[in-house]
Design an enzyme around this catalytic site. Structure first.
Site, mmCIF file in Angstrom:
data_model
loop_
_atom_site.group_PDB
_atom_site.id
_atom_site.type_symbol
_atom_site.label_atom_id
_atom_site.label_comp_id
_atom_site.label_asym_id
_atom_site.label_seq_id
_atom_site.Cartn_x
_atom_site.Cartn_y
_atom_site.Cartn_z
ATOM 1 N N HIS A 99 102.384 64.754 16.588
ATOM 2 C CA HIS A 99 101.710 64.036 17.674
ATOM 3 C C HIS A 99 100.309 63.667 17.209
ATOM 4 C CE1 HIS A 99 104.824 64.672 20.653
ATOM 5 N NE2 HIS A 99 104.855 65.963 20.354
ATOM 6 N N HIS A 109 109.312 62.180 14.285
ATOM 7 C CA HIS A 109 110.198 63.340 14.327
ATOM 8 C C HIS A 109 111.140 63.275 13.137
ATOM 9 C CE1 HIS A 109 114.384 64.650 15.422
ATOM 10 N NE2 HIS A 109 113.743 65.793 15.527
ATOM 11 N N ASN A 111 114.403 65.810 11.205
ATOM 12 C CA ASN A 111 115.194 67.035 11.219
ATOM 13 C C ASN A 111 116.309 66.907 10.191
ATOM 14 O OD1 ASN A 111 118.005 68.141 12.805
ATOM 15 N ND2 ASN A 111 116.365 69.598 12.441
ATOM 16 N N ARG A 113 119.546 69.586 8.808
ATOM 17 C CA ARG A 113 120.133 70.885 9.129
ATOM 18 C C ARG A 113 121.520 71.021 8.509
ATOM 19 N NH1 ARG A 113 119.892 67.466 13.446
ATOM 20 N NH2 ARG A 113 121.882 66.819 14.350
ATOM 21 N N HIS A 178 118.453 58.269 32.164
ATOM 22 C CA HIS A 178 117.959 58.221 33.544
ATOM 23 C C HIS A 178 116.896 57.155 33.741
ATOM 24 C CE1 HIS A 178 115.287 60.964 31.382
ATOM 25 N NE2 HIS A 178 114.366 60.749 32.306
ATOM 26 N N GLY A 261 119.182 82.067 21.710
ATOM 27 C CA GLY A 261 118.129 83.062 21.821
ATOM 28 C C GLY A 261 117.068 82.924 20.760
ATOM 29 N N GLY A 262 116.782 81.689 20.355
ATOM 30 C CA GLY A 262 115.751 81.449 19.351
ATOM 31 C C GLY A 262 114.360 81.723 19.882
#
Length: 303
Positions: A99, A109, A111, A113, A178, A261-262
């Site tokens: 940002h 952004h 990523n 993985r 939306h 549960g990160g």
């Protein structure tokens, strides 16, 4: 013969990519440095979260490496592959969001993985995913064309159909249903990639990761010193609200991290430090803000 899944090489690459990106972003900022929090996860794995705050160029930049494992894939990882539900898993990757302080510098952004799902008496199932996308507040054709040329370059060695396919997927994924609105100008998005085999799929993920800085750094260097006033800052904070909406409502990575549960602070470091929400705001016709909506927040071909 079953192809060897060299997960040690994948982890080594992801860790090195985090180091490389952090070093370059700190160099671009010139004032602030990254703080690192190393963390462990009770049910398996952990990671390194690095965050730069209150810099000269970047208001906040977060670059995560994580490597986690568990007894059962969460719903966010099996929505497209229900046959893998219940399998044990190992997941690792690098995820980052930047940002900027200046409204003329876009948010970015990236990523990359890798997942491996295992089950007794069956072959493990792997796949790679990731990409990078750009969210400008004020649109410049030069920046958008450079971003997408670099995305195209990341795909070139893997087939002529790869960039159009993953460019379209990015446009479709980073879309706020939306609001009937794109989050930004897109880039690349891919997931569930394993049809090329492990080595080639990993090579493509590396290419995407390696092209991120080449795509973003020139734009930062070009725009970070552009003069701006309260109007531009106000619009930047308003548009950041769309980023918040997408990450909390739709983003698969956010959902996966929370469902497994990160570490919450690491998952939500993608959110901007300051944001402004306004009721039913509309840009005035003929303004640069209206140009963003009319020209840049519409899927189009940039290269």
């Amino acid at each position: 013969m079953t192809e060897t899944l060299d997960l040690a090489a994948v982890e080594h690459y992801f860790r090195a990519l985090q180091d490389q990106i952090c070093a370059r972003l700190a160099e671009l900022d010139g004032a602030a440095r990254f703080r690192e929090d190393a963390w462990t996860r009770a049910t398996g794995g952990g990671g390194r979260t690095r965050v730069l705050t209150d810099g000269a160029v970047f208001e906040q930049a977060g670059v995560n490496f994580s490597e986690v494992s568990g007894d059962a894939l969460p719903p966010a990882a099996t929505v497209k592959r229900p046959e893998l539900a219940g399998r044990a898993f190992r997941a690792m990757g690098v995820s980052l969001v930047v940002h900027p302080r200046n409204p003329y510098v876009p948010t970015s952004h990236c990523n990359v993985r890798c997942f491996v799902a295992t089950k007794a008496y069956t072959e493990p199932v792997f796949w790679f995913g990731g990409g990078f996308d750009l969210t400008p507040y004020y649109g410049f054709d030069e920046d958008a064309e450079h971003w997408h040329r670099t995305a195209l370059a990341a795909c070139t060695l893997f087939g002529r159909e790869v960039y159009p396919r993953y460019k379209q997927w990015c446009d479709e994924y980073f879309y706020l249903k939306h609001r009937d609105e794109q989050r930004g100008i897109g880039g690349l998005f891919f997931d569930d990639l394993n049809e090329w085999g492990f080595a080639r799929s990993f090579a493509f993920a590396r290419s995407v990761g390696d092209h991120y800085l080449a795509a973003y750094a020139p734009i930062v260097e070009r725009r970070h010193a552009t003069p701006f006033g309260e109007r531009e800052r106000d619009f930047q904070l308003y548009r950041r609200g769309r980023y918040v909406e997408f990450n909390l409502v739709y983003d698969r990575g956010t959902l996966f991290g929370l469902q497994t549960g990160g570490r919450t602070e690491s998952i939500l470091m993608s959110l901007p430090p300051k944001v402004r929400f306004r009721y039913n705001w509309q840009p005035q016709p003929g303004t640069p803000e209206a140009d963003l909506y009319g020209r840049f927040l519409k899927p189009r071909e940039w290269v």
